[in-house]
Every structure is written in C-alpha cells, then in structure tokens.
Design an enzyme around this catalytic site. Structure first.
Site, mmCIF file in Angstrom:
data_model
loop_
_atom_site.group_PDB
_atom_site.id
_atom_site.type_symbol
_atom_site.label_atom_id
_atom_site.label_comp_id
_atom_site.label_asym_id
_atom_site.label_seq_id
_atom_site.Cartn_x
_atom_site.Cartn_y
_atom_site.Cartn_z
ATOM 1 N N ASP A 22 -1.950 -9.604 8.245
ATOM 2 C CA ASP A 22 -1.760 -8.908 6.971
ATOM 3 C C ASP A 22 -0.776 -7.778 7.245
ATOM 4 O O ASP A 22 -1.106 -6.602 7.148
ATOM 5 C CB ASP A 22 -3.112 -8.363 6.458
ATOM 6 N N GLU A 40 5.132 -12.696 1.065
ATOM 7 C CA GLU A 40 5.612 -11.832 -0.016
ATOM 8 C C GLU A 40 6.884 -11.122 0.424
ATOM 9 O O GLU A 40 6.849 -10.306 1.340
ATOM 10 C CB GLU A 40 4.549 -10.776 -0.346
ATOM 11 N N ARG A 65 0.793 -1.230 0.000
ATOM 12 C CA ARG A 65 0.000 0.000 0.000
ATOM 13 C C ARG A 65 0.828 1.284 0.000
ATOM 14 O O ARG A 65 1.912 1.325 0.597
ATOM 15 C CB ARG A 65 -0.923 0.012 1.228
ATOM 16 N N HIS A 72 -0.871 -2.490 -4.649
ATOM 17 C CA HIS A 72 -0.331 -3.409 -5.665
ATOM 18 C C HIS A 72 -0.269 -2.844 -7.083
ATOM 19 O O HIS A 72 -0.616 -3.521 -8.053
ATOM 20 C CB HIS A 72 -1.153 -4.706 -5.666
ATOM 21 N N HIS A 100 2.771 -12.841 -5.680
ATOM 22 C CA HIS A 100 1.602 -12.977 -4.812
ATOM 23 C C HIS A 100 1.022 -14.391 -4.844
ATOM 24 O O HIS A 100 -0.199 -14.573 -4.958
ATOM 25 C CB HIS A 100 0.555 -11.932 -5.192
#
Ligand code: GLA
Length: 383
Positions: free
Chosen positions: A281, A347, A118, A143, A215
């Site tokens: 996350d 990631e 982000r 992304h 991803h």
C-alpha cells in the site's frame, strides 16, 4: 442491361462465397455483429439526491465493455476477453447503487479527489493559511474526506462518436475543507484496441492542492482466482516513498534494489508480500523520461493470459494489494465474496501527503492554470 449486370453481380457473389471457407465467413459474421453492437448503451441504476443514476456502457468493435455510473463517476464493469476469447469482468463492483453507497465501500472504481491518498494529520498550510480537513483515516485525511468525489453526482454527457463519456463536477469553495471552487472534467474513452483512457482536467479560482485518481480494483482472472497473489506485476520504478505505520511518507525516497518493493522485473505479487507489513500500500516513484504518457506498470494473469498495461503522465503509482478487503461487502456483483487480497489497485497520482512534503513534486493548482492527468489501462492477452 441493368438486369444483366445485376445477374452478373449475383453470380460473382455466389462464386466468391463458395471460395470463402466456412469458418472465415463465421468469423466475419461475428465481427460484423460486434461492430453493430459497438456504441454506448444506458441502463437505469437508481436515484441519488433526487437525480437519476445511469450506468453507461461503452462497447468497442471487438466486444470489450466499460461501464460507468454517475455516482462517484465510478467504473462499475470492465469486460475483456481472455486468451481463448472468453469474456469476463475484471473489476470489483456492486450489483446496484445501494452497494456503491454502503459505508464500507472501499472506493470501488470511484473517481478520487480533491486529494487522492493521505494528508498527514488532516491538515496543510498554503500561502500562510492553515487548512483543516476531516480526519477520516485515523488522524489522517484520506481520498478527499467524508464525502470525496467518489460520493458525489457527476454529470455525464455522451461525446460525439461512440466511444467517449465526459463527466463533470464542480466542487464548491470550502467543500471538505479545501480552498477554491474546483471545476473538473473527466473523459473516459474506450479505444478500438482495448485501451481505457481516463483524462482529467481541472481549474480553480483559489490555490488548492489537487490529486485526482481512479480507484478501480482489478482481478484479471475475472472471478476464477479469489486473490491476486498469483498475478505477475512489473512496475517501472527504481524508487518508492517509504511510509510510517499510518502510511504517511517519511519524506525519504528510497531505492527498491532487489527487496520486496522491487518490481522492475515482473514477479508474482505473492512472492514477497509477507515481508511487507500489512501488504503493499505504497507509492512508487516512476522512472520518468519526460512529461508525456509513459508505461508505468504491466500486470499479467498467467492462467487466463489477460494482460493490463498502465500508462500515465503522473510521477507516482500507488500499488494497493486489497489489504483491507475482508469478504463482508454486500450487494456485490453476482454475490461475490471480495476477500483479503482479492483485487489490487494501480492508482496513477502524485505522491501521498505532497501538500506537507516540500521535497515532493508540487500538487498546488493556481488560478489561471489547468490541471491535466492522463491514465491509460490497456488490455490485451498472451498465450
Ligand atoms: C487506498 C489506500 C489504502 C486504502 C484504500 C481503500 O488505496 O492507499 O490504504 O485506504 O485506498 O481501502
């Protein structure tokens, strides 16, 4: 003379064959068959913007397979053995191109950029100039924008040998609001010892933020477990970057010390997940000792014995526990239901919102420099 020596060789071969036990011969035959299959195969996978999309499958001598498509440079399959030798697909994906192109595709297997993760309020300033990006995740940019690198056509060339593919894409100046023409290459290699290596490189003609990543959504049970809550995860990170309710880092770097974010000692993902609002996350700050490839994480699925280790040159690791999966995606592989926490992403990348966070390692690539990032997903098994 020639006849006699041929006869002798044949007799010797017979003798040797009778010494070798049956099961060994069978094993050798199986290995020989797999070796014969090792290489790169191609399957048509549709058409995108008038160009053919192909699914390229790398197969190594032990039978592991990795498939990649031109659309988004996405990983469409990773087939690895469990501890009994049974092969299974350990990534989420779609049966066809329509699946990958559906609006709700949450970046399955795709190459992410120009800036993975982000950027707060979809804006950043660079060299005194303000840039505005698409706000495609609430008020933030996520992304790479509306059409990130997971939604573009990547050229694919087979490399010499039978284990590598070179993908390339040139992102024009101004694409999705980012400055500079970014020329990228991504090399996927499947090694003989079941490592999938992803090597990214990029150059630019104007200063620009760059944060490329992959991803892939992993579930090492290969379809047996509907969620990853029973997988055990270790991450080599003493710290993480806490984030606000829109998942933008606050700018602090906090110790994980024993809390739900602490994965220094392997633990089942489900153990503390309910203590983390929305699920995992977040970006973990890897304990790095240098600038080379270092172990970042180890994921184990105890029932199948499948193990995946993650190595990277990057400073951060985003661990995402599939919090937005809700079982509604269509055209999935074998019609599978991809449910809440059905798979996870690890990631390797720079920290989120780096262009607006002066205390984070810089993500700005300048003309004359080359961006490099290597990530290795290494598969093995344990009893
Ligand atoms: C990333 C983000 C998540 C989510 C997924 C895609 O991993 O960090 O918040 O947006 O991509 O659904």
């Amino acid at each position: 003379m020639k006849k006699i020596s041929t006869l002798l060789t044949a007799a010797l071969a017979l003798q040797l064959a009778s010494c070798t036990n049956n099961s060994e011969t069978k094993k050798e035959e199986a290995t020989a068959q797999l070796k014969a299959k090792a290489g790169i195969s191609e399957q048509p996978f549709g058409t995108f913007e008038g160009k053919p999309v192909t699914e390229y499958t790398l197969t190594n001598a032990s039978g592991m397979q990795v498939s990649i498509i031109n659309y988004g440079g996405a990983i469409s399959k990773i087939i690895t053995p469990d501890n009994k030798g049974k092969m299974g697909d350990v990534v989420f994906g779609f049966a066809n191109l329509e699946g990958f192109q559906q609006k709700a595709n949450p970046y399955f297997g795709g190459l992410i950029g120009r800036f993975g993760n982000r950027i707060a309020k979809a804006t950043f300033s660079l060299d005194g100039k303000k840039y505005t990006l698409a706000a495609n995740n609430g008020v933030n940019a996520l992304h790479g924008g509306n059409k990130g690198y997971d939604k573009v056509y990547w050229n694919i060339e087979k490399q010499a040998g039978d284990s590598s593919l070179k993908l390339s894409y040139t992102s024009p100046d101004g694409e999705e609001g980012y400055p500079g023409t970014l020329k990228m290459e991504v090399i996927y290699t499947l090694s003989a010892n079941n490592e999938l290596r992803i090597e990214y490189s990029a150059t630019t003609d104007k200063a620009t933020p760059v944060n490329l990543t992959s991803h892939a959504y992993f579930n090492l049970s290969a379809g047996t477990d509907s969620t990853i809550l029973g997988h055990e995860l270790m991450m080599k990170a003493a710290q993480y970057t806490p984030a606000d309710s829109t998942l933008i880092p606050t700018g602090q770097i906090e110790a994980v010390t024993g809390g739900p974010m602490d994965f220094n000692t392997a633990k089942p993902i489900g153990r503390d997940i309910t203590n983390v609002k929305g699920g995992y996350d977040h970006n973990w700050v890897l304990n790095r000792t240098g600038s080379g490839l270092e172990l970042a994480a180890k994921l184990v699925h105890p029932a199948s014995g499948r193990v995946m280790e993650v190595f990277t040159t990057e400073p951060g690791l985003q661990f995402y526990s599939g919090n937005f999966l809700d079982g509604t995606l269509t055209n999935t592989k074998d019609g599978a239901k991809y449910v809440w926490h059905g798979a996870l992403c690890l990631e390797t990348q720079h920290f989120p919102d780096s262009p607006n966070q002066p205390s984070f390692p810089s993500t700005i690539l300048k003309p004359g420099e080359t961006y490099h990032h290597t990530c290795v997903y290494k598969f093995s098994t344990q009893q």
